[in-house]
Design a protein around this motif. Sequence first.
Motif, PDB file in Angstrom:
ATOM      1  N   ASN A 275       1.299  -1.145  -0.055  1.00 30.43           N
ATOM      2  CA  ASN A 275      -0.381   0.037   0.003  1.00 30.43           C
ATOM      3  C   ASN A 275       0.710   1.222   0.002  1.00 30.43           C
ATOM      4  N   ARG A 276       1.747   1.193  -0.891  1.00 30.01           N
ATOM      5  CA  ARG A 276       3.030   2.188   0.097  1.00 30.01           C
ATOM      6  C   ARG A 276       3.456   2.326  -1.980  1.00 30.01           C
ATOM      7  N   PHE A 277       3.819   3.967  -2.540  1.00 23.06           N
ATOM      8  CA  PHE A 277       4.725   4.167  -3.933  1.00 23.06           C
ATOM      9  C   PHE A 277       5.776   4.885  -2.801  1.00 23.06           C
ATOM     10  N   ARG A 278       6.782   4.861  -4.029  1.00 21.81           N
ATOM     11  CA  ARG A 278       7.682   5.030  -3.928  1.00 21.81           C
ATOM     12  C   ARG A 278       8.415   5.939  -5.640  1.00 21.81           C
ATOM     13  N   ILE A 279       7.678   6.706  -5.765  1.00 24.71           N
ATOM     14  CA  ILE A 279       8.535   8.210  -6.709  1.00 24.71           C
ATOM     15  C   ILE A 279       9.532   8.513  -6.527  1.00 24.71           C
ATOM     16  N   THR A 280      10.700   8.860  -7.923  1.00 25.77           N
ATOM     17  CA  THR A 280      11.517   9.142  -7.170  1.00 25.77           C
ATOM     18  C   THR A 280      11.632  10.044  -9.006  1.00 25.77           C
ATOM     19  N   GLY A 281      12.152  11.512  -8.768  1.00 25.19           N
ATOM     20  CA  GLY A 281      12.665  12.285 -10.083  1.00 25.19           C
ATOM     21  C   GLY A 281      14.221  13.252  -9.938  1.00 25.19           C
ATOM     22  N   GLN A 282      14.163  13.161 -10.901  1.00 24.97           N
ATOM     23  CA  GLN A 282      15.231  14.042 -11.286  1.00 24.97           C
ATOM     24  C   GLN A 282      15.114  14.909 -12.723  1.00 24.97           C
ATOM     25  N   LEU A 283      16.152  16.237 -12.547  1.00 22.87           N
ATOM     26  CA  LEU A 283      15.742  17.173 -13.650  1.00 22.87           C
ATOM     27  C   LEU A 283      16.944  17.157 -13.670  1.00 22.87           C
ATOM     28  N   ILE A 284      17.503  17.497 -15.414  1.00 26.84           N
ATOM     29  CA  ILE A 284      18.875  16.458 -15.508  1.00 26.84           C
ATOM     30  C   ILE A 284      18.874  18.047 -16.618  1.00 26.84           C
ATOM     31  N   GLU A 285      20.170  18.621 -16.748  1.00 30.86           N
ATOM     32  CA  GLU A 285      20.319  19.601 -17.938  1.00 30.86           C
ATOM     33  C   GLU A 285      20.969  18.323 -19.151  1.00 30.86           C
ATOM     34  N   ALA A 286      20.325  19.045 -20.498  1.00 34.17           N
ATOM     35  CA  ALA A 286      20.766  17.852 -21.270  1.00 34.17           C
ATOM     36  C   ALA A 286      22.169  17.660 -21.678  1.00 34.17           C
ATOM     37  N   GLU A 287      22.647  19.074 -21.630  1.00 32.63           N
ATOM     38  CA  GLU A 287      23.883  19.328 -22.657  1.00 32.63           C
ATOM     39  C   GLU A 287      25.404  18.740 -22.033  1.00 32.63           C
ATOM     40  N   THR A 288      25.055  19.394 -20.218  1.00 30.88           N
ATOM     41  CA  THR A 288      26.420  18.380 -19.485  1.00 30.88           C
ATOM     42  C   THR A 288      25.827  16.883 -18.884  1.00 30.88           C
ATOM     43  N   ASN A 289      24.916  16.653 -18.797  1.00 31.47           N
ATOM     44  CA  ASN A 289      24.150  15.401 -18.299  1.00 31.47           C
ATOM     45  C   ASN A 289      24.266  15.124 -16.462  1.00 31.47           C
ATOM     46  N   LEU A 290      24.400  17.225 -16.015  1.00 33.20           N
ATOM     47  CA  LEU A 290      24.442  17.696 -14.880  1.00 33.20           C
ATOM     48  C   LEU A 290      23.320  17.782 -13.798  1.00 33.20           C
ATOM     49  N   HIS A 291      23.301  17.230 -12.886  1.00 36.05           N
ATOM     50  CA  HIS A 291      21.508  17.495 -12.163  1.00 36.05           C
ATOM     51  C   HIS A 291      21.021  18.336 -12.230  1.00 36.05           C
ATOM     52  N   VAL A 292      19.896  19.015 -11.713  1.00 33.76           N
ATOM     53  CA  VAL A 292      19.601  20.116 -11.408  1.00 33.76           C
ATOM     54  C   VAL A 292      18.755  19.511 -10.141  1.00 33.76           C
ATOM     55  N   PHE A 293      18.352  18.764  -9.773  1.00 29.95           N
ATOM     56  CA  PHE A 293      17.613  19.023  -9.174  1.00 29.95           C
ATOM     57  C   PHE A 293      17.594  16.783  -8.952  1.00 29.95           C
ATOM     58  N   ALA A 294      16.866  16.824  -7.448  1.00 28.85           N
ATOM     59  CA  ALA A 294      16.166  15.296  -7.798  1.00 28.85           C
ATOM     60  C   ALA A 294      15.469  15.318  -6.118  1.00 28.85           C
ATOM     61  N   ASP A 295      15.042  14.192  -6.202  1.00 30.19           N
ATOM     62  CA  ASP A 295      13.889  13.916  -4.606  1.00 30.19           C
ATOM     63  C   ASP A 295      13.137  12.566  -5.223  1.00 30.19           C
ATOM     64  N   ARG A 296      13.008  12.734  -3.633  1.00 30.53           N
ATOM     65  CA  ARG A 296      12.433  11.344  -3.809  1.00 30.53           C
ATOM     66  C   ARG A 296      10.946  11.142  -3.232  1.00 30.53           C
ATOM     67  N   TYR A 297       9.641  10.755  -3.640  1.00 32.74           N
ATOM     68  CA  TYR A 297       8.245  10.826  -2.647  1.00 32.74           C
ATOM     69  C   TYR A 297       7.948   8.876  -2.030  1.00 32.74           C
TER      70      TYR A 297
END
Length: 589
Positions: A275-297
């Motif tokens: 009865n639980r969901f785990r959602i991850t999300g990450q925003l990436i700058e495409a040109e450099t493949n560097l993370h701008v934001f990442a989180d887990r819910y």
Amino acid sequence: MKRRLAAVLALDTVGYSRLMGADEEGTHARVMSALRGVAEPRIRDCDGRIIKHTGDGLLVEFASVVEAVRCAVAIQREMRARGSGDEPGRRVDFRIGINVGDVLVEPDEIYGDGVNIAVRLESLAEPGGICVSHVVADQIEGKIEIEFVDAGEQALKNIARPVRVLHVKLPDGGAVPLAARGAGAAIPSTVPGFRGRPAIAVLPFANMSGDPEQEYFADGLTEDIITALAGWRSFPVIARNSVFTYKGRNVDIRTVGRELGAQYVLEGSVRRQANRFRITGQLIEAETNLHVFADRYDREITDVFAVQDEITTSIVGALEPELLRVESDRAASAPQLFSAYDYLQRGLWHHYRYTAEDNVSAQDYFRKALELDPSYSQAAAALSVTLIHSMVHRWQKENRAIYDEAIAFSKRAVSLDPRSPHARYALALSYFHTGEIFVAIREMEEVIRLHPSHAVARANLGNLYNYVNQPDRAREAVLLALRLSPNDPRKFIWMPALAGSLYLLSRYEESIEAGRQGHSMKPDYVASLRYVAASLGQLGRASEAAPYVEILRRSDVDISSLRSYLARYYVDTAALEHIIDGLRKAGFT
């Protein structure tokens, strides 16, 4: 520090964040095995010196450019053979960039454009591929039997001059180079027709549950995020039908960015257990493949659609300040500004520094943006907000003409784009600070209807609810703002609303704590201290309140002037008298 000529090899793992989101322990083990079992032995064989490990990659120095290229080819051939039987979602691929140039050398680090170009070239390489500068290609000509595909000159991030880029055609076929696919150009930094604004692509969230029944949740979450981001209207969002062509495919973020014309890519996964969901999300700058934001819910499943709405709101709310920060930092470091969008972002960079001098600079940049593009709604809205802040923060004397100008710009922004939450927010703020509190509440609620993740609108709505003596609603609004944007640079402005709501609820100890937190974030902003002092007064701790009262007197000489100021906002006289009573008990007379 010494300077010398060296060949520099930069290596990283393709899609590392996505792989980690799917299987942290397994991915870490596979990547470490590939680095230690393939890359490092080949580097030693070719007399390379590993400068540093970067988590999912390496930075290596070679005295010989020939050995650097031989090493790269050997690594990629062995990786191809090693991963041939892996499932697409588990396969580890490297990408490599090589450059030759002057480097500054320390015992455990190397610096300079020679290094920076190698790193940028690595980000241009295909999965399983090698990308080199023309200097490398020239120096190994006739020494290694190897072919190149010329991708032409490329503008590399933070490199002053364009660099001619070539892709290695590996002896066994290797990764198909960019130019061979007719895609030699770098990711476009903007999408035509959007005033130079970078676009965002939201990839279909991966269903990691192993249950086909959960596909609907992952797809629905993706569609909701696309819709919510589109409603935000700060950045163009790639349409659903385009991004869903990548569903179920193991794709490189840079490839996605190039093919869709997106500067930023949001990817994520959904996993359900009982009865639980785990959602991850990450925003990436495409040109450099560097993370701008990442989180887990992590959420309990009660109402699936309610959970979907909550996660959508949380992700979009967290993205807004991060994207604005990245874009305004980019504009702040740019040597030249060419577009209205650039001027807007440079202005926002100054605006969020919250000083009198930066406020003036922000106004100048927003006016320049409007000179270039008089129909730019967001620039008109930003100018209106900045004018209001110049008065609210008392960076200049009260001036009705400035308020009138702010209102005029906010109305202009709304007329240019009636559905823009930025325009509506500017209008709501204008009404807020000209004393039209009930109209401001209506407009701020409209902002949230258009953009449920608008954290700053929710925080300001908290203030407005306090002014009409609805502290329960005020507290709820501010707490939601803080959940939506926990690292927001505007938090110091929001904390007085939280402290005020707790004070009006007679939760004085909690009000003191919230007010002190707000003041610690920006000591020259004293709004939070009104509620700290008043709460201490109500608790009979006037001696403890004395230092705060002295600070308040520097901006409001006596209780009469402060009462006049607060009366402009607190339209509910019972709420106002409650605050004044606490301040008097604290010794503010």
